[in-house]
Design a protein around this motif. Structure first.
Motif, PDB file in Angstrom:
ATOM      1  N   ALA A  33       0.818  -1.214   0.000  1.00 15.22           N
ATOM      2  CA  ALA A  33       0.000   0.000   0.000  1.00 15.22           C
ATOM      3  C   ALA A  33       0.850   1.263   0.000  1.00 15.22           C
ATOM      4  CB  ALA A  33      -0.936  -0.007   1.209  1.00 15.22           C
ATOM      5  N   ASP A  34       2.075   1.174   0.520  1.00 12.13           N
ATOM      6  CA  ASP A  34       2.912   2.373   0.594  1.00 12.13           C
ATOM      7  C   ASP A  34       3.677   2.616  -0.705  1.00 12.13           C
ATOM      8  OD1 ASP A  34       4.468   0.149   0.855  1.00 12.13           O
ATOM      9  OD2 ASP A  34       5.757   0.940   2.449  1.00 12.13           O
ATOM     10  N   LYS A  35       3.590   1.669  -1.641  1.00  9.76           N
ATOM     11  CA  LYS A  35       4.252   1.861  -2.929  1.00  9.76           C
ATOM     12  C   LYS A  35       3.303   2.566  -3.898  1.00  9.76           C
ATOM     13  CE  LYS A  35       6.859  -1.059  -4.930  1.00  9.76           C
ATOM     14  NZ  LYS A  35       7.311  -2.251  -5.646  1.00  9.76           N
ATOM     15  N   ASP A  36       3.881   3.093  -4.943  1.00  3.97           N
ATOM     16  CA  ASP A  36       3.080   3.733  -5.985  1.00  3.97           C
ATOM     17  C   ASP A  36       2.383   2.647  -6.800  1.00  3.97           C
ATOM     18  OD1 ASP A  36       1.971   5.179  -7.988  1.00  3.97           O
ATOM     19  OD2 ASP A  36       3.844   5.923  -8.825  1.00  3.97           O
ATOM     20  N   ASP A  37       1.070   2.539  -6.643  1.00  7.98           N
ATOM     21  CA  ASP A  37       0.319   1.545  -7.405  1.00  7.98           C
ATOM     22  C   ASP A  37       0.440   1.838  -8.895  1.00  7.98           C
ATOM     23  OD1 ASP A  37      -0.457   0.200  -5.214  1.00  7.98           O
ATOM     24  OD2 ASP A  37      -2.610   0.426  -5.506  1.00  7.98           O
ATOM     25  N   LEU A  38       0.776   0.814  -9.650  1.00  2.00           N
ATOM     26  CA  LEU A  38       0.840   0.928 -11.098  1.00  2.00           C
ATOM     27  C   LEU A  38      -0.550   0.609 -11.644  1.00  2.00           C
ATOM     28  CD1 LEU A  38       2.879   1.362 -13.480  1.00  2.00           C
ATOM     29  CD2 LEU A  38       2.979  -1.125 -13.624  1.00  2.00           C
ATOM     30  N   ILE A  39      -1.181   1.580 -12.251  1.00  2.00           N
ATOM     31  CA  ILE A  39      -2.513   1.387 -12.832  1.00  2.00           C
ATOM     32  C   ILE A  39      -2.330   1.079 -14.305  1.00  2.00           C
ATOM     33  CG2 ILE A  39      -4.737   2.461 -13.275  1.00  2.00           C
ATOM     34  CD1 ILE A  39      -4.228   4.275 -10.875  1.00  2.00           C
ATOM     35  N   LEU A  40      -2.818  -0.055 -14.729  1.00  5.73           N
ATOM     36  CA  LEU A  40      -2.733  -0.458 -16.126  1.00  5.73           C
ATOM     37  C   LEU A  40      -4.085  -0.233 -16.786  1.00  5.73           C
ATOM     38  CD1 LEU A  40      -0.725  -3.778 -15.708  1.00  5.73           C
ATOM     39  CD2 LEU A  40       0.160  -1.547 -16.413  1.00  5.73           C
ATOM     40  N   VAL A  41      -4.062   0.447 -17.926  1.00  4.46           N
ATOM     41  CA  VAL A  41      -5.294   0.783 -18.640  1.00  4.46           C
ATOM     42  C   VAL A  41      -5.115   0.434 -20.104  1.00  4.46           C
ATOM     43  CG1 VAL A  41      -6.836   2.646 -19.359  1.00  4.46           C
ATOM     44  CG2 VAL A  41      -5.885   2.657 -17.061  1.00  4.46           C
ATOM     45  N   PHE A  42      -6.112  -0.259 -20.660  1.00  4.99           N
ATOM     46  CA  PHE A  42      -6.135  -0.462 -22.101  1.00  4.99           C
ATOM     47  C   PHE A  42      -7.364   0.257 -22.648  1.00  4.99           C
ATOM     48  CE2 PHE A  42      -7.045  -2.459 -26.139  1.00  4.99           C
ATOM     49  CZ  PHE A  42      -5.782  -2.529 -26.709  1.00  4.99           C
ATOM     50  N   GLY A  43      -7.142   1.131 -23.620  1.00  6.20           N
ATOM     51  CA  GLY A  43      -8.232   1.869 -24.240  1.00  6.20           C
ATOM     52  C   GLY A  43      -7.758   2.569 -25.484  1.00  6.20           C
ATOM     53  N   LYS A  44      -8.664   2.752 -26.440  1.00  7.08           N
ATOM     54  CA  LYS A  44      -8.340   3.416 -27.709  1.00  7.08           C
ATOM     55  C   LYS A  44      -7.172   2.751 -28.435  1.00  7.08           C
ATOM     56  CE  LYS A  44     -11.360   6.811 -27.279  1.00  7.08           C
ATOM     57  NZ  LYS A  44     -12.503   6.973 -28.211  1.00  7.08           N
ATOM     58  N   GLY A  45      -7.037   1.426 -28.255  1.00  5.41           N
ATOM     59  CA  GLY A  45      -5.994   0.687 -28.955  1.00  5.41           C
ATOM     60  C   GLY A  45      -4.616   0.785 -28.334  1.00  5.41           C
ATOM     61  N   CYS A  46      -4.499   1.340 -27.116  1.00  2.00           N
ATOM     62  CA  CYS A  46      -3.190   1.509 -26.480  1.00  2.00           C
ATOM     63  C   CYS A  46      -3.215   0.973 -25.053  1.00  2.00           C
ATOM     64  CB  CYS A  46      -2.778   2.983 -26.439  1.00  2.00           C
ATOM     65  SG  CYS A  46      -2.660   3.767 -28.059  1.00  2.00           S
ATOM     66  N   LEU A  47      -2.039   0.526 -24.584  1.00  2.00           N
ATOM     67  CA  LEU A  47      -1.860   0.117 -23.197  1.00  2.00           C
ATOM     68  C   LEU A  47      -1.054   1.199 -22.486  1.00  2.00           C
ATOM     69  CD1 LEU A  47      -2.139  -2.111 -20.987  1.00  2.00           C
ATOM     70  CD2 LEU A  47       0.087  -2.960 -21.756  1.00  2.00           C
ATOM     71  N   TYR A  48      -1.590   1.653 -21.332  1.00  2.00           N
ATOM     72  CA  TYR A  48      -0.942   2.708 -20.567  1.00  2.00           C
ATOM     73  C   TYR A  48      -0.582   2.183 -19.182  1.00  2.00           C
ATOM     74  CZ  TYR A  48      -3.257   5.737 -24.019  1.00  2.00           C
ATOM     75  OH  TYR A  48      -3.706   6.322 -25.168  1.00  2.00           O
ATOM     76  N   ALA A  49       0.569   2.634 -18.683  1.00  2.00           N
ATOM     77  CA  ALA A  49       0.923   2.446 -17.281  1.00  2.00           C
ATOM     78  C   ALA A  49       0.890   3.824 -16.632  1.00  2.00           C
ATOM     79  CB  ALA A  49       2.303   1.816 -17.141  1.00  2.00           C
ATOM     80  N   VAL A  50       0.024   3.966 -15.612  1.00  2.00           N
ATOM     81  CA  VAL A  50      -0.237   5.281 -15.014  1.00  2.00           C
ATOM     82  C   VAL A  50       0.100   5.224 -13.530  1.00  2.00           C
ATOM     83  CG1 VAL A  50      -1.967   7.081 -14.643  1.00  2.00           C
ATOM     84  CG2 VAL A  50      -2.072   5.662 -16.705  1.00  2.00           C
ATOM     85  N   SER A  51       0.730   6.279 -13.025  1.00  2.00           N
ATOM     86  CA  SER A  51       1.047   6.373 -11.603  1.00  2.00           C
ATOM     87  C   SER A  51      -0.231   6.603 -10.812  1.00  2.00           C
ATOM     88  CB  SER A  51       2.025   7.519 -11.357  1.00  2.00           C
ATOM     89  OG  SER A  51       2.103   7.822  -9.981  1.00  2.00           O
ATOM     90  N   GLY A  52      -0.418   5.821  -9.738  1.00  2.00           N
ATOM     91  CA  GLY A  52      -1.599   5.983  -8.899  1.00  2.00           C
ATOM     92  C   GLY A  52      -1.538   7.222  -8.028  1.00  2.00           C
ATOM     93  N   ILE A  53      -0.359   7.809  -7.832  1.00  2.00           N
ATOM     94  CA  ILE A  53      -0.211   8.967  -6.945  1.00  2.00           C
ATOM     95  C   ILE A  53      -0.659  10.254  -7.627  1.00  2.00           C
ATOM     96  CG2 ILE A  53       1.460  10.399  -5.712  1.00  2.00           C
ATOM     97  CD1 ILE A  53       3.047   7.876  -5.140  1.00  2.00           C
ATOM     98  N   ASP A  54      -0.176  10.493  -8.842  1.00  2.00           N
ATOM     99  CA  ASP A  54      -0.470  11.768  -9.493  1.00  2.00           C
ATOM    100  C   ASP A  54      -1.068  11.624 -10.883  1.00  2.00           C
ATOM    101  OD1 ASP A  54       1.704  10.817 -10.862  1.00  2.00           O
ATOM    102  OD2 ASP A  54       3.084  12.382 -10.192  1.00  2.00           O
ATOM    103  N   GLY A  55      -1.315  10.393 -11.343  1.00  2.00           N
ATOM    104  CA  GLY A  55      -1.930  10.198 -12.653  1.00  2.00           C
ATOM    105  C   GLY A  55      -0.998  10.372 -13.828  1.00  2.00           C
ATOM    106  N   GLU A  56       0.305  10.452 -13.581  1.00  2.00           N
ATOM    107  CA  GLU A  56       1.263  10.624 -14.674  1.00  2.00           C
ATOM    108  C   GLU A  56       1.356   9.336 -15.494  1.00  2.00           C
ATOM    109  OE1 GLU A  56       6.042  11.435 -15.401  1.00  2.00           O
ATOM    110  OE2 GLU A  56       5.212  11.334 -13.370  1.00  2.00           O
ATOM    111  N   VAL A  57       1.359   9.488 -16.819  1.00  2.00           N
ATOM    112  CA  VAL A  57       1.529   8.334 -17.711  1.00  2.00           C
ATOM    113  C   VAL A  57       3.008   7.963 -17.735  1.00  2.00           C
ATOM    114  CG1 VAL A  57       1.270   7.465 -20.061  1.00  2.00           C
ATOM    115  CG2 VAL A  57      -0.466   8.992 -19.100  1.00  2.00           C
ATOM    116  N   LEU A  58       3.331   6.779 -17.208  1.00  2.00           N
ATOM    117  CA  LEU A  58       4.728   6.336 -17.112  1.00  2.00           C
ATOM    118  C   LEU A  58       5.232   5.813 -18.449  1.00  2.00           C
ATOM    119  CD1 LEU A  58       4.461   4.573 -13.631  1.00  2.00           C
ATOM    120  CD2 LEU A  58       5.180   6.916 -14.132  1.00  2.00           C
ATOM    121  N   TRP A  59       4.411   5.054 -19.132  1.00  2.00           N
ATOM    122  CA  TRP A  59       4.739   4.609 -20.477  1.00  2.00           C
ATOM    123  C   TRP A  59       3.475   4.228 -21.232  1.00  2.00           C
ATOM    124  CZ3 TRP A  59       3.024  -0.309 -21.065  1.00  2.00           C
ATOM    125  CH2 TRP A  59       3.059  -1.172 -19.980  1.00  2.00           C
TER     126      TRP A  59
END
Length: 897
Positions: free
Chosen positions: A143-169
């Motif tokens: 829980a103390d780590k930055d959760d990696l949110i994985l999202v697939f949409g619009k034909g792309c896979l995104y890795a998003v930071s759970g803390i600030d919503g920044e797209v990591l890749w």
């Protein structure tokens, strides 16, 4: 003894003098009488029941609402209503404190603060291809780590930071032609699995830190597939073949693909129905529905399928719930008459029933469509379970220990149509039992009030006192009042349920789930369309109840067969129902009633026939007498055509139907499609009363309102200005306004607003129309008014003509006289975006009109019609000031009170 009597008399006088009184302070004028919030039909639900903090359940609904509900009482902690097109695709919790939502086809990712619902961050996700939307938050991170949110949409896979919503890749799959079905995460790799076509299965392996493609593999399955790919563990999936006779098990261990297939007949013998894999997530298991059976099937380590259990008549199955390390449970529901049976079973123990309860649920709620479960620890350290149930009528129930803890009527979030009904007339004379009951209630009420005054009332007494005050209030009585403010609001919801709400306090008087519009083999996709007043007793108001007509279809298209239902407006009892052999394209309430005060209706089908209801000889006689006076119009917005119609003759069918009529087209207006598209139409309310046709001007001149029920307002927009505001330049945008006589097709008035676009909201009353739109040149909203006057009566101003009887005021009004009309118009800036607009109506039409404007902020603004008088000038004369004409300003005032 005398002392006791004096004390009793003193108490009696005190109680007698404490009548409940109600008054309204000046600053309370305009405040709402009642306010109800709903969320709609729940599709995602997450329980949040940590030891510290409030216990809550987080939900997203089909009405695009994200909300947090109190688990104890079902009340709303916080709620966000997203846009009409902002459909919620996924809901989850990150970092233990953020609610994550994915919406708008995978293009918007948001984080909401769990306690108060404030938005923490929002990340738009851009893509070039329409695809399935997937939200995946790995649960194996601390829980103390930055959760990696994985999202697939619009034909792309995104890795998003759970803390600030920044797209990591970001990894683009738009060029790969793959329809991604699942995301799987191992320790340092992410796998994306999906199909190309219906038989080629692909797996892509990516680096979890950078999104770099490490490997990809694919295999061609031996058959085409049907339905969704369901994950039963981290690397195992099941899917049906196209014929739905076999189950394919796919394993992607370490990125290597293998598969097995097994006929369903090996799991269950003598099954003839179509198999469906349910979307319930059960570790190492999946649920298969076939006929009336529900099969739970285990996927072994060798990818073989083993039947675990066969359950008969299971209505709904929950996802698995982890109750301890290595132990999972799931729930299912069985219907038994008016009761339901709730079972909670251990996934690993076929015979291990953790819970078995029988619950009584109102049959008007229909069947259970979804179930979500949560566990808690009892005082004896054993596990208890609570179940959140989504019903057929879109209501939401929480069940615990065999009882309904709370319920919410969330079907009222999706009202399709509404009408009103008068309350019963208060009858003279009261029975002895009523007097005795009132005497008991009177004594009980005064004792409760005394407790409240002496501040010794318990919490239960306080609730009872509040309920007593509500019941004794004039505005919540179940009888009609002198001014006609107390009524029943009869509403039809998207769930095909009808509610009657009291206008005084908003309480539900009755509700009914229409059995004729329930999903059956005969009616697979029922849709509720409209609700009309069917019978309104005036002469027999003491003896007969009013009734309403509900119109529906057995399918979303115009070609679906029609259904009619007739409901008692006072009791909610369904009096009759009809499944029609014809379709419904339009319903026309006629201004005629029979001897029982049932209103005649014409139902127009898609084959250009008109059917009369009620189907009685008396109704036929009335229609034949008024045959030449029945006209109506239709609007084909897609084709840019408005047509006028009239009855012609009886239908020529093989089977004679005297209630069926052919009709003819009287006229048609075809708008040029290259320059105009219909975006709004509005007409006058048929029951509106106009007090006087004459309007006296400031110079004692008289103008006569052109008042007709056969007037239609049409707003057309330029084709390039059909989208959202700002999608067209001022040079490409214009609005064209028409006022049309619907009997003759005559265009009474036409006006163009250059550099303007919709949406257009309008209201038509008496001889004037007010409409709201956007001015692109001024970058502001505008409201315009048009008033129509009858010039053919302009010479009726001489008093001697009245004396000598030479005026033409008694000549009948007819659209065929083609009177000369003149118009007055004016435009004003308006600072608010508008969702709805209407006008106040009174029984005699004497009271001055107020425009009721529903703003984009869901507020109601009352605006005096005098502000929209086209005769306003910058410097009104003394006579105009005496008449009440307001000096002209460029914008309309907004009074916040």
């Amino acid at each position: 003894m005398a002392m006791a009597i004096r004390v009793f008399l003193l108490l009696f006088l005190f109680l007698s003098s404490t009548n409940i009184g109600y008054s309204l302070f000046e600053d309370q004028v305009g405040l709402m009488d009642w306010h109800q919030q709903y969320i709609g039909k729940v599709k995602h639900a997450l329980f949040h029941t940590q030891k510290t903090g409030r216990k809550r359940v987080l939900v997203s609904t089909e009405e695009n609402v994200v909300a947090s509900l109190d688990l104890r009482h079902g009340e709303i902690f916080w709620r966000h209503v997203l846009g009409t097109d902002d459909v919620v695709d996924g809901l989850d919790i990150a970092l233990g404190k953020y609610v994550i939502t994915l919406s708008s086809d995978g293009s918007l990712l948001r984080a909401w603060n769990l306690p108060d619902g404030q938005m923490v961050w929002e990340t738009p996700l851009q893509g070039s291809k329409q695809s399935k939307s997937i939200l995946y938050i790995p649960k194996n991170l601390k829980a103390d780590k930055d959760d990696l949110i994985l999202v697939f949409g619009k034909g792309c896979l995104y890795a998003v930071s759970g803390i600030d919503g920044e797209v990591l890749w970001r990894k683009d799959f738009a060029g790969e032609s793959i329809e991604v079905s699942r995301i799987i995460q191992s320790t340092d790799k992410i796998y994306v699995a999906g199909f190309v076509g219906s038989s080629k299965f692909y797996v892509y392996g990516l680096n979890a830190d950078t999104g770099e493609l490490l490997k990809n593999d694919h295999t061609i399955l031996p058959c085409d597939t049907f339905g969704e790919l369901l994950s039963v563990s981290g690397d195992k999936f099941v899917v049906l073949d196209k014929m739905r006779s076999k189950i394919l098990t796919i394993n992607i261990k370490n990125g290597e693909i293998s598969y097995k297939q097994k006929p369903i007949s090996d799991l269950i013998k003598d099954s003839s129905g179509q198999a469906v894999i349910l979307p319930s997530r059960l570790p190492e298991l999946f649920a298969l529905r076939i006929d009336s059976h529900l099969l739970t099937v285990k996927v072994t380590n060798e990818d073989d399928l083993v039947l675990v259990d066969k359950i008969n008549n299971a209505a709904a199955v929950s996802d698995a719930l982890s109750i301890s390390e290595g132990q999972h449970a799931f729930a299912f529901i069985q219907h038994e008459g008016s009761n339901i049976r709730l079972f909670v079973k251990d996934i690993n123990d076929r015979n291990g029933e953790l819970l078995k309860e029988s619950i009584i649920i109102d049959h008007q709620r229909g069947n259970i469509e979804k179930i979500f479960i949560n566990n808690y620890v009892r005082t004896d350290r054993s596990y208890g379970f609570r179940a959140l149930m989504v019903m057929e009528d879109h209501s939401l129930l929480l069940v615990q220990q065999g009882e309904i803890v709370w319920s919410r009527e969330d079907g009222l979030a999706s009202v399709v149509d509404v009408t009103t009904s008068e309350l019963p007339v208060e009858k003279e004379g009261v029975s002895v039992t009523k007097v005795e009951q009132n005497l008991f209630e009177w004594l009980k009420g005064h004792v409760l009030k005394l407790k409240g005054t002496l501040m010794i009332a318990s919490p239960e007494d306080v609730v009872a006192i509040q309920a007593l005050r509500l019941r004794s209030s004039e505005k919540s009585k179940m009888t009609r009042d002198h001014n006609g403010f107390r009524k029943l609001l009869i509403v039809l919801t998207r769930a095909r349920k009808v509610f009657a709400l009291h206008t005084g306090d908003g309480r539900i008087v009755w509700s009914i789930l229409l059995h004729t519009l329930r999903k059956t083999e005969v009616c697979e996709h029922p849709v509720g369309l409209n609700i009309y007043q069917w019978q309104v007793p005036h002469h027999h108001a003491l003896d007969e109840n009013p009734s309403i007509l509900v119109v529906g279809r057995c399918g979303p298209g115009l070609a679906a067969p029609a259904v009619l239902s007739f409901i008692d407006a006072y009791t909610g009892k369904e009096l009759n129902s009809l499944r029609l052999a014809h379709t419904i394209a339009q319903v026309i309430p006629l201004p005629y009633t029979d001897s029982t005060e049932q209103r005649l209706h014409l139902i127009i089908d898609i084959d250009q026939h008109a059917y009369l209801y009620p189907r009685t000889p008396e109704a036929i006689d009335i229609l034949q007498h008024e045959f030449s006076n029945v006209y109506w119009y239709s609007v084909e917005a897609d084709n840019g055509v408005v047509r006028g119609h009239a009855l012609k003759s009886n239908c020529i069918h093989k089977i004679v139907d005297e209630y069926c009529f052919d009709f003819r087209d009287l006229w048609s207006i075809v708008f040029p499609s290259e320059s105009e598209k219909i975006i709004a139409t509005v007409t006058r309310k048929s029951k509106e009363v106009v007090h006087t046709q004459a309007k006296v001007m400031t110079d004692y001149d008289v103008m006569y309102k052109y008042v007709s029920n056969n007037i239609l307002f049409v707003a057309n927009a330029a084709p390039k200005a059909m989208g959202e505001i700002g999608t067209a330049t001022p040079e490409e945008a214009w609005l064209v306004i028409y006022i049309i006589d619907t009997v003759t097709g005559r265009i009474l008035h036409r006006m163009t607003h250059h550099g303007c676009q919709g949406p257009v909201r309008a209201v038509f009353s008496e001889n004037w129309v007010v409409y709201h739109y956007f001015n692109l040149r001024a970058h502001r909203y505008e409201m315009s008014v048009i008033e129509v006057y009858d010039q053919s009566r302009a010479d009726n101003k001489d008093i001697w003509k009245f004396v000598l009887g030479k005026h033409n005021l008694t000549s009948p009004m007819s659209s065929y006289y083609r009177p000369e009309v003149t118009t007055k118009s004016q435009s004003y800036f308006f600072t608010h975006s508008v969702k709805a607009i209407d006008v106040t109506l009174t029984s005699k039409g004497i009271t001055s009109k107020q425009l009721l404007i529903g703003t984009i902020g869901d507020q109601v603004l009352a605006l005096d019609k005098r502000f929209l008088d086209p005769r306003r000038t910058l410097n009104p004369s003394q006579a105009e000031k005496e008449e009440g004409i307001i000096p002209l300003t460029d914008s309309l005032p907004i009074v916040s009170q």
